[in-house]
Design a protein around this motif. Structure first.
Motif, PDB file in Angstrom:
ATOM      1  N   HIS A 257       1.501 -11.975  -8.798  1.00 33.60           N
ATOM      2  CA  HIS A 257       2.487 -10.902  -8.593  1.00 33.60           C
ATOM      3  C   HIS A 257       1.913  -9.520  -8.916  1.00 33.60           C
ATOM      4  O   HIS A 257       2.630  -8.514  -8.794  1.00 33.60           O
ATOM      5  CB  HIS A 257       3.728 -11.147  -9.450  1.00 33.60           C
ATOM      6  N   ALA A 258       0.650  -9.453  -9.347  1.00 32.46           N
ATOM      7  CA  ALA A 258       0.062  -8.163  -9.732  1.00 32.46           C
ATOM      8  C   ALA A 258      -0.459  -7.419  -8.512  1.00 32.46           C
ATOM      9  O   ALA A 258      -0.980  -8.028  -7.574  1.00 32.46           O
ATOM     10  CB  ALA A 258      -1.072  -8.396 -10.728  1.00 32.46           C
TER      11      ALA A 258
ATOM     12  N   VAL B 233      -6.118  -5.115  -2.487  1.00 29.83           N
ATOM     13  CA  VAL B 233      -6.049  -5.769  -1.172  1.00 29.83           C
ATOM     14  C   VAL B 233      -5.179  -4.877  -0.286  1.00 29.83           C
ATOM     15  O   VAL B 233      -4.500  -3.983  -0.794  1.00 29.83           O
ATOM     16  CB  VAL B 233      -5.414  -7.179  -1.289  1.00 29.83           C
ATOM     17  N   PRO B 234      -5.186  -5.094   1.027  1.00 35.40           N
ATOM     18  CA  PRO B 234      -4.271  -4.311   1.874  1.00 35.40           C
ATOM     19  C   PRO B 234      -2.813  -4.562   1.456  1.00 35.40           C
ATOM     20  O   PRO B 234      -2.438  -5.696   1.143  1.00 35.40           O
ATOM     21  CB  PRO B 234      -4.548  -4.856   3.281  1.00 35.40           C
ATOM     22  N   HIS B 235      -2.039  -3.478   1.418  1.00 39.89           N
ATOM     23  CA  HIS B 235      -0.653  -3.588   0.969  1.00 39.89           C
ATOM     24  C   HIS B 235       0.325  -3.416   2.125  1.00 39.89           C
ATOM     25  O   HIS B 235       0.151  -2.547   2.966  1.00 39.89           O
ATOM     26  CB  HIS B 235      -0.356  -2.543  -0.108  1.00 39.89           C
TER      27      HIS B 235
ATOM     28  N   PRO C 137       4.279  -6.764   6.611  1.00 37.85           N
ATOM     29  CA  PRO C 137       2.942  -7.078   6.079  1.00 37.85           C
ATOM     30  C   PRO C 137       1.932  -5.970   6.386  1.00 37.85           C
ATOM     31  O   PRO C 137       2.187  -5.096   7.222  1.00 37.85           O
ATOM     32  CB  PRO C 137       2.581  -8.377   6.806  1.00 37.85           C
ATOM     33  N   PRO C 138       0.786  -5.988   5.699  1.00 36.35           N
ATOM     34  CA  PRO C 138      -0.272  -5.013   5.990  1.00 36.35           C
ATOM     35  C   PRO C 138      -0.585  -5.007   7.489  1.00 36.35           C
ATOM     36  O   PRO C 138      -0.650  -6.073   8.107  1.00 36.35           O
ATOM     37  CB  PRO C 138      -1.477  -5.543   5.198  1.00 36.35           C
ATOM     38  N   GLY C 139      -0.739  -3.842   8.044  1.00 40.00           N
ATOM     39  CA  GLY C 139      -1.062  -3.733   9.467  1.00 40.00           C
ATOM     40  C   GLY C 139       0.139  -3.632  10.373  1.00 40.00           C
ATOM     41  O   GLY C 139       0.004  -3.314  11.554  1.00 40.00           O
ATOM     42  N   TYR C 140       1.322  -3.898   9.827  1.00 41.01           N
ATOM     43  CA  TYR C 140       2.515  -3.904  10.678  1.00 41.01           C
ATOM     44  C   TYR C 140       2.736  -2.553  11.353  1.00 41.01           C
ATOM     45  O   TYR C 140       2.947  -2.464  12.557  1.00 41.01           O
ATOM     46  CB  TYR C 140       3.756  -4.273   9.855  1.00 41.01           C
ATOM     47  N   ARG C 141       2.687  -1.488  10.553  1.00 45.50           N
ATOM     48  CA  ARG C 141       3.094  -0.182  11.078  1.00 45.50           C
ATOM     49  C   ARG C 141       2.172   0.307  12.188  1.00 45.50           C
ATOM     50  O   ARG C 141       2.626   0.901  13.168  1.00 45.50           O
ATOM     51  CB  ARG C 141       3.153   0.846   9.943  1.00 45.50           C
TER      52      ARG C 141
ATOM     53  N   LEU D 281       2.984 -11.626  -1.625  1.00 42.12           N
ATOM     54  CA  LEU D 281       2.631 -11.872  -0.227  1.00 42.12           C
ATOM     55  C   LEU D 281       1.373 -11.096   0.171  1.00 42.12           C
ATOM     56  O   LEU D 281       0.513 -11.638   0.895  1.00 42.12           O
ATOM     57  CB  LEU D 281       3.829 -11.524   0.658  1.00 42.12           C
ATOM     58  N   ASP D 282       1.240  -9.855  -0.283  1.00 43.78           N
ATOM     59  CA  ASP D 282      -0.013  -9.113  -0.044  1.00 43.78           C
ATOM     60  C   ASP D 282      -1.207  -9.964  -0.484  1.00 43.78           C
ATOM     61  O   ASP D 282      -2.215 -10.074   0.246  1.00 43.78           O
ATOM     62  CB  ASP D 282      -0.059  -7.814  -0.866  1.00 43.78           C
TER      63      ASP D 282
END
Lengths: 375, 375
Positions: free
Chosen positions: A129-130, A134-136, A160-164, A196-197
């Motif tokens: 959970h920390a 990593v990509p956020h 998730p990372p990359g979504y936007r 999840l990240d």
């Protein structure tokens, strides 16, 4: 001068949470109280200013019972506990019988009934959970108009990372929190975004969208064994299918397919997830129950068809997952539900852990199941 | 049964905030205390359970002085105040000298030093910060790696209605909160999202992205008149230009043009905005100072060029806006700064209002300036 400043900042950054969050006081304020202070040996010091209080206790889910603080000569109560097993824990002070959050700790437990704070005892290597390097992904606060409830309803959405920057479509997990929790609790306490990240970075989970609804149907807080609970689950289901899902599927790049939809939740949210999942086997192929259950009576009444044809039900269900702690006050009923499903030959996976009805367990079950969904 | 349930929900929806947020108690819990209760005549009742307390007071920015609550026979302290002028106010209870948030009120004031709650006394017609039936933007929690501060830093980003589905690019307002506030304060207390949703719907503001940074540079809380404040502003400026802006411009569909960038803030954030704005007239054409100032000494030292050639400065500045309340403890210094700018012939708009160094004024100044930016 600038160099000195920079050096100080670098030291501050290296020391991390051991440094006060707000160093110097303005003249009109009492000095900032630093609390909690997590030491390298995993002991934790709590400080609380209350010169007039007669008794201050610490209530924390890392303690077996409340522990008394001691008043120092500055009107500040202190206690050092531990070493504490690394995890993220809720706690609060009990000041002459009144539970209060830690004033100088901005990490709060979002809840409708109480105010509690969060203390993070870091692990080595860092816990799941920390926030790691990593990509956020992002967490978005949005709202939609609910016809079922006749009001604007809040929701949070993890992308998730990359979504936007991308154009891909993603599977969706609907993740519901418990009684008196808010739509923020899986974010601020559950830390679903960091979990999840990290799992995505480790290639242990499929990139997915996670929707955090506000599970309070404004119908009180019925016990999960009561008929009123099922009525409330039914309203949640109407709300979900008739309002929330259409909003989400229009606003986000989802994969609109039953194999790409999961629903899971903690406590009341687990009951809501089981009920909504079995009500909509045409819409959900993955169901997670974290510290929750349905009664045999409710299952018989609402899901007689699913129980009557387990082969068809099992074909539809890619995963039915149940997790509960041995010390959970719902453990007997959760076990009864597990047995009931076995008797009906409805396939499922079960995990029985140590611990009780806690968010430490909720996070644990989430981390166990995220790698399973959409595989 | 379902019809009855629906009818109850409809009634609940109509009654709105007058109903308890969490109706029935579970056996192991004391009954839910409903607080605050905003009555139709704009009086407000506060309730707080503390059977062992000797003295409970209400501290609220709608009161001239703290007001005592009275203990009833159930161990609950009560007080009804008002009528209160419609607005969104911070308040807390003072229990035997200790300030605490209202336990059952989920609307919290995000802050590093204290815990306070929020009470919304609705206006008719609804006030600008109220959620109205208009298209809603989103607020996203994201994070970026800061080389200046050597850590992951949080930020919130408001994107206007239509952003997610569209391809347009938008101007950006960087909006900074005050000392001991967090990156959430302009969202949860400032309600920038609802204010902008409403102004955009009324065609009074240009659709824009708003970035809410975390303004704490981990350098303590220097008084704005001290040299340390300017050193902290300089670090904020390095952080903004070197880390935050590149992140925002890569991640969001911004218009990367000085005419399409504004920076504004409240209190410490106002000082940071003035400093960063004047440090980067090539990057910002709009500057808003809400309840803030720079000292003449700092201006002379850091912005001698801007002061030496007011014509060039005025040509670059599309807007320099200063707002302050007459009862603000910074009013004398803010007035001195205003006079200083006049003496230097640097054009600006000023607004002097009633009230003090409050978030009611911060919202007011935001609402005054949002229609001006990017016009």
């Amino acid at each position: 001068m600038k160099t000195t400043t920079r050096a100080l900042i670098t030291i501050a950054a290296l020391l991390g949470s051991v440094l006060p969050r707000n160093a110097h006081a303005q003249p009109q304020r009492p000095p900032a109280i630093e609390s909690p202070v997590v030491h390298p040996d995993h002991t934790v010091t709590f400080n609380f200013r209350a010169p007039n209080a007669k008794k201050v206790e610490l209530s924390g889910q890392f303690l077996k019972t409340n522990a008394p603080l001691t008043l120092d000569t500055n009107g500040v109560w202190n206690l050092t506990v531990g070493p504490v097993e690394p995890n993220l824990y809720p706690y609060n002070f009990v000041v002459d019988g009144v539970g209060v959050a830690d004033p100088g700790n901005p990490d709060l437990f979002p809840n409708e009934r109480f105010k509690a704070s969060l203390v993070d005892v870091p692990g080595e290597p860092p816990l799941l959970h920390a926030a790691q390097d990593v990509p956020h992904g992002e967490v978005t606060y949005a709202s939609y108009r609910s016809k079922t409830l006749g009001r604007l309803r809040p929701l949070l959405v993890y992308t998730p990372p990359g979504y936007r920057a991308g154009t891909d479509r993603y599977p969706v997990l609907y993740l519901v929190s418990g009684t008196t929790d808010t739509e923020e609790t899986w974010f601020k306490v559950g830390r679903v975004h960091f979990i999840l990240d990290n799992l995505i970075a480790q290639k242990r989970a499929v990139p997915m969208i996670v929707v955090l609804p506000y599970g309070n149907m404004m119908m009180g807080t019925p016990m999960p064994s009561s008929p009123q609970a099922a009525e409330m689950y039914q309203v949640f289901n109407d709300e979900l299918v008739g309002n929330l899902m259409p909003f989400v599927e229009a606003a986000y790049r989802t994969l609109p397919d039953r194999e790409k939809r999961a629903i899971a939740g903690f406590s009341r949210g687990g009951g809501q997830s089981l009920f909504a999942g079995f009500s909509n086997l045409d819409k959900f192929a993955w169901i997670g129950s974290y510290s929750a259950y349905l009664t045999p009576e409710v299952f018989d009444r609402y899901f007689a068809r699913a129980a009557a044809d387990p082969q068809a039900t099992n074909k539809k269900l890619r995963l039915l997952w149940l997790g509960v702690g041995k010390a959970d006050f719902l453990y007997p009923q959760a076990t009864e539900f597990d047995e009931y499903l076995k008797g009906k030959k409805i396939e499922h996976q079960s995990l029985v852990t140590e611990g009780g009805h806690t968010w430490m367990n909720a996070r644990h079950y989430l981390a166990e199941t995220l790698p399973l969904y959409f595989r």
